[in-house]
Design a protein around this motif. Structure first.
Motif, PDB file in Angstrom:
ATOM      1  N   LYS A  87       1.028  85.417  35.812  1.00  0.00           N
ATOM      2  CA  LYS A  87       0.266  86.527  36.399  1.00  0.00           C
ATOM      3  C   LYS A  87       1.040  87.186  37.535  1.00  0.00           C
ATOM      4  O   LYS A  87       1.136  88.420  37.612  1.00  0.00           O
ATOM      5  N   CYS A  91       2.624  90.965  36.954  1.00  0.00           N
ATOM      6  CA  CYS A  91       2.098  92.026  37.816  1.00  0.00           C
ATOM      7  C   CYS A  91       3.231  92.670  38.613  1.00  0.00           C
ATOM      8  O   CYS A  91       3.232  93.893  38.842  1.00  0.00           O
ATOM      9  N   HIS A 200      -3.496  91.434  35.447  1.00  0.00           N
ATOM     10  CA  HIS A 200      -3.931  90.162  36.039  1.00  0.00           C
ATOM     11  C   HIS A 200      -5.177  89.655  35.315  1.00  0.00           C
ATOM     12  O   HIS A 200      -5.271  88.463  34.960  1.00  0.00           O
ATOM     13  N   ILE A 203      -4.303  88.423  31.618  1.00  0.00           N
ATOM     14  CA  ILE A 203      -3.669  87.107  31.554  1.00  0.00           C
ATOM     15  C   ILE A 203      -4.666  86.022  31.959  1.00  0.00           C
ATOM     16  O   ILE A 203      -4.679  84.924  31.381  1.00  0.00           O
ATOM     17  N   SER A 204      -5.537  86.318  32.936  1.00  0.00           N
ATOM     18  CA  SER A 204      -6.560  85.351  33.348  1.00  0.00           C
ATOM     19  C   SER A 204      -7.507  85.029  32.198  1.00  0.00           C
ATOM     20  O   SER A 204      -7.914  83.873  32.014  1.00  0.00           O
TER      21      SER A 204
END
Length: 217
Positions: A87, A91, A200, A203-204
């Motif tokens: 992440k 980013c 973010h 991917i979370s």
């Protein structure tokens, strides 16, 4: 255009072992049968072991003295740590890449995502995975940071093992496709802050799904 570079024997062996690992044919934790694989690939031990050494440095293979070679296995904490690092790095890649994006680059992202959605529609998860990989690799390349590109490439290979272990579902892939489309819209607007926030969150979402499967055993 530059002519494609021919791979060395060691590089071809490396690529084939990576393919076997990420496809799940050589699953996490399994012992690698050197004799069987060298015969299958029709290569000698020297370039094979050179390729294994490279894979060990990249965290895909574990070399255990007097026991042999094993496909890397991951603990839940290691997987969580990998995704947290991804992440941060992705980013950062978005932050560097968005100012470099031309209309031609945006059109390229649209093509990648259109092909991914089409593959998903026909149940072709292999092609879908390839387009997903291309999407993230292109962002990294546009960052212009060689150390970042190289680090993300190594990290992506380890994460591919985690995702293959978790047996990524179609539902997760469909959600991911929608999230990447939102990221594309932020790219079109050249909105760095929104693109980073969406990456973010994307991917979370994958991280939570993968971790949930591991916790179920």
């Amino acid at each position: 255009m530059n002519a494609p570079r021919h791979l060395t024997l060691r590089e071809r062996i490396y690529e084939e072992i990576v393919r076997l690992i990420v496809s799940g044919e050589l699953p996490s934790g399994v012992s690698i049968d050197e004799k069987e694989l060298t015969e299958r690939l029709q290569v000698s031990r020297t370039p094979f072991r050179e390729a294994i050494g490279t894979l060990a440095k990249e965290g895909l293979i574990e070399i255990k003295p007097y026991r042999g070679f094993f496909v890397r296995s991951f603990t839940p904490k290691e997987i969580d740590d990998l995704y947290n690092l991804r992440k941060t790095l992705e980013c950062f890649a978005v932050e560097l890449a968005v100012p470099q994006m031309s209309d031609r680059h945006i059109a390229g992202f649209e093509r990648i995502l259109d092909e991914a959605v089409a593959a998903l529609g026909r149940g072709d998860m292999e092609t879908y995975g390839t387009r997903d990989k291309e999407f993230h690799e292109t962002i990294a390349e546009l960052s212009g940071s060689l150390p970042l590109i190289e680090t993300l490439a190594r990290l992506a290979l380890q994460i591919q093992i985690c995702r293959s272990i978790a047996n990524e579902s179609r539902d997760l892939a469909e959600r991911a496709a929608e999230e990447r489309d939102q990221i594309l819209q932020a790219f079109k607007a050249r909105d760095i802050a929104r693109a980073k926030a969406l990456m973010h969150a994307h991917i979370s979402d994958v991280q939570q799904a993968v971790m949930a499967r591991f916790q179920k055993g």
